[in-house]
Scaffold this motif. Structure first.
Motif, PDB file in Angstrom:
ATOM      1  N   ASN A 294      -5.941  -9.527  -2.814  1.00  0.00           N
ATOM      2  CA  ASN A 294      -5.772  -8.701  -4.006  1.00  0.00           C
ATOM      3  C   ASN A 294      -6.996  -7.820  -4.244  1.00  0.00           C
ATOM      4  O   ASN A 294      -6.868  -6.658  -4.637  1.00  0.00           O
ATOM      5  CB  ASN A 294      -5.518  -9.582  -5.220  1.00  0.00           C
ATOM      6  CG  ASN A 294      -4.131 -10.196  -5.215  1.00  0.00           C
ATOM      7  OD1 ASN A 294      -3.213  -9.670  -4.603  1.00  0.00           O
ATOM      8  ND2 ASN A 294      -3.985 -11.327  -5.888  1.00  0.00           N
ATOM      9  N   ARG A 295      -8.193  -8.388  -4.005  1.00  0.00           N
ATOM     10  CA  ARG A 295      -9.422  -7.593  -4.171  1.00  0.00           C
ATOM     11  C   ARG A 295      -9.409  -6.414  -3.209  1.00  0.00           C
ATOM     12  O   ARG A 295      -9.726  -5.267  -3.587  1.00  0.00           O
ATOM     13  CB  ARG A 295     -10.631  -8.489  -3.936  1.00  0.00           C
ATOM     14  CG  ARG A 295     -12.012  -7.907  -4.326  1.00  0.00           C
ATOM     15  CD  ARG A 295     -12.534  -6.842  -3.400  1.00  0.00           C
ATOM     16  NE  ARG A 295     -12.532  -7.247  -2.009  1.00  0.00           N
ATOM     17  CZ  ARG A 295     -13.575  -7.758  -1.379  1.00  0.00           C
ATOM     18  NH1 ARG A 295     -14.695  -7.934  -2.022  1.00  0.00           N
ATOM     19  NH2 ARG A 295     -13.499  -8.065  -0.085  1.00  0.00           N
ATOM     20  N   ASP A 296      -9.063  -6.669  -1.938  1.00  0.00           N
ATOM     21  CA  ASP A 296      -9.049  -5.602  -0.939  1.00  0.00           C
ATOM     22  C   ASP A 296      -8.003  -4.541  -1.274  1.00  0.00           C
ATOM     23  O   ASP A 296      -8.239  -3.341  -1.101  1.00  0.00           O
ATOM     24  CB  ASP A 296      -8.783  -6.186   0.443  1.00  0.00           C
ATOM     25  CG  ASP A 296      -9.948  -7.019   0.956  1.00  0.00           C
ATOM     26  OD1 ASP A 296     -11.048  -6.904   0.378  1.00  0.00           O
ATOM     27  OD2 ASP A 296      -9.757  -7.797   1.909  1.00  0.00           O
ATOM     28  N   CYS A 297      -6.846  -4.979  -1.754  1.00  0.00           N
ATOM     29  CA  CYS A 297      -5.792  -4.030  -2.107  1.00  0.00           C
ATOM     30  C   CYS A 297      -6.238  -3.139  -3.260  1.00  0.00           C
ATOM     31  O   CYS A 297      -6.046  -1.918  -3.232  1.00  0.00           O
ATOM     32  CB  CYS A 297      -4.518  -4.786  -2.470  1.00  0.00           C
ATOM     33  SG  CYS A 297      -3.124  -3.724  -2.875  1.00  0.00           S
ATOM     34  N   TYR A 298      -6.844  -3.761  -4.286  1.00  0.00           N
ATOM     35  CA  TYR A 298      -7.367  -2.998  -5.428  1.00  0.00           C
ATOM     36  C   TYR A 298      -8.391  -1.968  -4.960  1.00  0.00           C
ATOM     37  O   TYR A 298      -8.370  -0.796  -5.361  1.00  0.00           O
ATOM     38  CB  TYR A 298      -7.987  -3.959  -6.438  1.00  0.00           C
ATOM     39  CG  TYR A 298      -8.890  -3.312  -7.467  1.00  0.00           C
ATOM     40  CD1 TYR A 298      -8.364  -2.767  -8.631  1.00  0.00           C
ATOM     41  CD2 TYR A 298     -10.274  -3.240  -7.266  1.00  0.00           C
ATOM     42  CE1 TYR A 298      -9.183  -2.176  -9.579  1.00  0.00           C
ATOM     43  CE2 TYR A 298     -11.098  -2.649  -8.203  1.00  0.00           C
ATOM     44  CZ  TYR A 298     -10.552  -2.119  -9.358  1.00  0.00           C
ATOM     45  OH  TYR A 298     -11.378  -1.531 -10.290  1.00  0.00           O
ATOM     46  N   THR A 299      -9.320  -2.407  -4.103  1.00  0.00           N
ATOM     47  CA  THR A 299     -10.381  -1.516  -3.637  1.00  0.00           C
ATOM     48  C   THR A 299      -9.814  -0.363  -2.813  1.00  0.00           C
ATOM     49  O   THR A 299     -10.230   0.796  -2.965  1.00  0.00           O
ATOM     50  CB  THR A 299     -11.411  -2.309  -2.805  1.00  0.00           C
ATOM     51  OG1 THR A 299     -11.893  -3.411  -3.570  1.00  0.00           O
ATOM     52  CG2 THR A 299     -12.587  -1.415  -2.425  1.00  0.00           C
TER      53      THR A 299
END
Length: 402
Positions: free
Chosen positions: A115-120
């Protein structure tokens, strides 16, 4: 007299009702479905504070589904910046409602990192920040932050950095550089977990941190290099409220740290007495009025070091300090409680004489022991024994020892 439904058409009344339901997601959802007039106001509250990024992964248009693929490079993302805005209409409709967003909890789950990578990556492909009203963000530091990414929107006022000490994680100095550069109006900073540092003193101009007022390091595991870096970075920032947990025996050159936090007004510090003494000796605050202290270690050590800490507090804070709360959290056998309390109260007398107005003492004891103090000590625990104080409070916290 208006009908009940008509009363709800009064926006001020309806807003009060919705605010009262902000923690009741189920009721807000039902309100958004029951009436067209209620839909947008209820959805605004329902999506205002999001505890996960996962719901937004379902709103990403099919034309940009590659954002969820970890193999997608930044160069590939930049090629798709021209995606039609219509494709993002649903995503933007809900993203515009978000004021507070937590990318994930403090754990090392695969979903959290995904989720962090997708947000970034979304901040790369959109060309602008996808959450235009975001005020509060909890962001996971695990792996490097892409140079093309803009994870910290200009609207941001409060930032929590959850640190995973991976080998490729950005040092905390670089992460803070990004944060203050992209969110220049940041006022609150919180750091959780074990962070990495560059291991050399940072040269960032301290004026970059000119808006930060509140710093919470109470749940950060801070070793000597990280503490030196943070203290140097934030030493002249206008921080007025600081919470910090200091580790024992921090092996660092305290004299290399510039005088810290000149505008500090409230300090909540926990740690070994040795580390706290060294930390307090570098404070430059002249208007600190509230101090909360929770020493680590056995109370016998607390009493032993009290003679060293109290002169520093009186010298640096005697003229400004108005409230002092002391928490002794290590359990003690009942027979020694009286001596401990008596020694502490006698040690606090010079601080009271210097102008203290509020004093709190919180003692943790074994719940299997009944705590009864002799008359001499009991009399010292009565408010009338401290006539110059506006508030005196003594409390016992009991715990069950295994």
């Amino acid at each position: 007299m208006p009908e009940p439904f008509e009363i709800l058409r009064i926006s001020e009344i309806f807003a009060v009702i919705l605010d009262g339901l902000q923690d009741d997601k189920k009721s807000l959802y039902h309100m958004s479905c029951c009436c067209r007039a209620f839909t947008d106001p209820a959805l605004d509250i329902l999506w205002r504070s999001m505890h996960s990024f996962a719901p937004f992964t379902l709103l990403i248009p099919q034309s940009a589904s590659f954002v969820n693929d970890a193999r997608t490079s930044d160069c590939d993302l930049l090629k798709y910046r021209c995606n039609p805005l219509d494709d993002w209409k649903t995503f933007d409709k809900y993203a515009a409602r978000v004021w507070s967003l937590r990318i994930g909890e403090h754990n090392n789950s695969t979903d959290l990192i995904k989720n962090r990578d997708c947000y970034t990556r979304l901040t790369v492909i959109r060309g602008f920040h996808p959450f235009p009203k975001l005020r509060s963000l909890a962001y996971v530091l695990s792996g490097p932050i892409s140079l093309q990414a803009k994870p910290f929107p200009p609207s941001l006022r409060s930032l929590t950095l959850v640190c995973h000490n991976t080998l490729d994680c950005d040092p905390i100095e670089l992460a803070l550089d990004r944060a203050v550069a992209e969110a220049p109006h940041l006022k609150e900073l919180r750091i959780i977990g074990l962070m990495r540092t560059m291991r050399t003193l940072h040269s960032t101009p301290q004026l970059q941190f000119g808006q930060i007022r509140s710093v919470d390091l109470s749940k950060a595991y801070i070793r000597a290099p990280e503490l030196a870096a943070l203290c140097t970075l934030l030493s002249q920032a206008p921080v007025s409220d600081l919470k910090i947990h200091l580790q024992d025996r921090l092996n660092m050159n305290w004299q290399a740290i510039p005088p810290m936090f000149p505008e500090l007004k409230q300090l909540d510090v926990r740690g070994s007495m040795f580390s706290v003494i060294l930390f307090m000796s570098r404070l430059a605050a002249t208007n600190l009025h509230t101090l909360v202290f929770q020493p680590d270690g056995q109370p016998s050590g607390v009493v032993a070091f009290f003679d060293y800490l109290m002169p520093i507090i009186i010298e640096k804070l005697g003229k400004s300090l108005k409230s002092f709360d002391l928490h002794i959290n290590e359990p003690r056998p009942r027979a020694q409680d009286s001596d401990l309390v008596k020694s502490i109260l006698q040690g606090l007398e010079p601080l009271v004489e210097a102008g203290l107005q509020s004093l709190g003492l919180f003692l943790q004891v074994d719940s299997t022991m009944s705590t009864q103090f002799p008359p001499e000590v009991q009399s010292m625990l009565e408010p009338c024994a401290w006539p110059s104080l506006k508030r005196f409070h003594f409390a016992i916290k009991t715990i069950a020892l295994e």
